[in-house]
Design an enzyme around this catalytic site. Sequence first.
Site, short mmCIF file in Angstrom:
data_model
loop_
_atom_site.label_atom_id
_atom_site.label_comp_id
_atom_site.label_asym_id
_atom_site.label_seq_id
_atom_site.Cartn_x
_atom_site.Cartn_y
_atom_site.Cartn_z
N ASN A 155 9.44 5.33 6.93
CA ASN A 155 8.47 6.09 6.72
C ASN A 155 7.31 5.35 6.40
O ASN A 155 7.19 4.82 5.30
CB ASN A 155 8.81 7.46 6.09
CG ASN A 155 10.03 8.39 6.75
OD1 ASN A 155 9.88 8.82 7.62
ND2 ASN A 155 11.21 8.26 5.95
N GLY A 182 -32.01 9.82 -34.87
CA GLY A 182 -31.65 10.12 -36.34
C GLY A 182 -30.38 10.87 -36.71
O GLY A 182 -30.25 10.93 -37.68
N VAL A 183 -29.60 11.05 -35.57
CA VAL A 183 -28.42 12.09 -35.92
C VAL A 183 -27.09 10.95 -36.37
O VAL A 183 -27.11 9.96 -35.81
CB VAL A 183 -28.06 12.81 -34.87
CG1 VAL A 183 -26.57 13.46 -34.67
CG2 VAL A 183 -28.80 13.99 -34.51
N TYR A 191 13.54 8.96 20.83
CA TYR A 191 12.89 7.76 20.21
C TYR A 191 13.43 6.61 19.71
O TYR A 191 13.25 5.52 19.66
CB TYR A 191 12.19 8.63 18.87
CG TYR A 191 11.30 7.58 18.05
CD1 TYR A 191 9.92 7.13 18.59
CD2 TYR A 191 11.56 7.19 16.81
CE1 TYR A 191 9.13 6.43 17.88
CE2 TYR A 191 10.60 6.48 16.13
CZ TYR A 191 9.48 6.00 16.58
OH TYR A 191 8.61 5.23 15.69
N LEU A 231 2.01 -3.50 17.90
CA LEU A 231 2.05 -1.87 17.12
C LEU A 231 1.92 -0.91 18.09
O LEU A 231 1.97 0.29 17.49
CB LEU A 231 0.85 -2.11 16.00
CG LEU A 231 0.76 -3.28 15.19
CD1 LEU A 231 -0.43 -3.07 14.28
CD2 LEU A 231 2.05 -3.43 14.37
#
Length: 398
Positions: A148, A310-311, A119, A64
């Site tokens: 890419n 309690g709600v 390149y 690589l």
Amino acid sequence: MRILVTGAKGMVGTALCNNLRNLRDGKDRTRPNLRIDEVFEYDLDSTPEDLKRYCRKADFVFNLAGVNRPEDPADFMAGNFGFAGELLDELRAAGSKAPVMLSSSIQATLSGRFGESDYGKSKRAGEELFFDYAKETGAKVAVYRFPNLMGHSRPNYNSAVSTFCWAIANDEPFTVNDPGVELELLYIDDLVQGMLDLLEGKEQRCEYEGAEAVPTDDGRYCHVPVTHKVTLGRIVELLQELKSQPETLMMPSMPEGSFEKKLCSLYLTYLPTDKFKYPLHMNIDERGSFTELIHTPDCGQVSVNISKPGVTKGQHWHSSKWELFIVVSGRGLIRERNVATGETVEFEVSGDRVEAVRMVPGWTHSITNLSDAEDLVTVMACNEVFDPARPDTYFEEV
């Protein structure tokens, strides 16, 4: 199997070595047929003696190493051709028959946009070295012309995607010269899986027609078939959506294997640590609180509801909307009644035994905190994002 990775500290090398070590150490069990004994990592800080020793021991070589943006264009040939020759010379001297992989570039294609660049020429020259080596020694050679690449790498270098991710995540300026330019992108995780396929002898072969890979069983080249073609404008658009998600709560659609899913993962790697956490708006009253956590374009929203002791909350029904209530802490009672038939059902729920209860269209429903002292915490999933203009919510006591 003992594996040599040159360019081990680059973007691809780092990802590949991490995965090879996970296989070696038994942390990754997705490839039961692969046995990794050692991973030799060669990079700029390694010595010629290291390379010689690794070449004597390696059963497989991933080359690589390469040069992308040298100060002197002449260094393209030295980095992409010269080192390849050094590596192959060491393998010859060791009498190695280890298979060798070469990381080349689509820019090596003669008819490609950059085919005649320094390149591209250096990459093409490196390819021929490897093909000649295969004829001379009989060793297996796998040459990959990557498009890419899309992975975590330094910004403002050789990846527009990395630059955009970094700039948008860090509130830095950036420029898109032509939003219509289309890139073919190979995500780093897909690339690594392609390399593991190669280790298992399952690589995919191809030939090239211009810059296009044409699959064929006996092709001269190898390729990773999972790529994504996307414009620069679309990349930036998606990144802006991801950036605004803490405010909008809207997460872009990310189907399995999609470019969007991969871009989101990559974007997050560029976030500064002070953006790891973000506030959510809590709607608080004497009954408790209700907080929306996340919105999606196609699967609705997820919220958390906290009810004081309690709600009772709810006492409404929907004609099409449906919900899932999941109590994760406390003890509560969910009641539902069919508004057409009067049929009723009740479910006692508790964080001690996490269950999901459906709020079905046409059934008015409520949830009551049965505790005298403990809050009731309920995660609520709904199949659509709440729209105040069309709430589909009708008050009616159970």
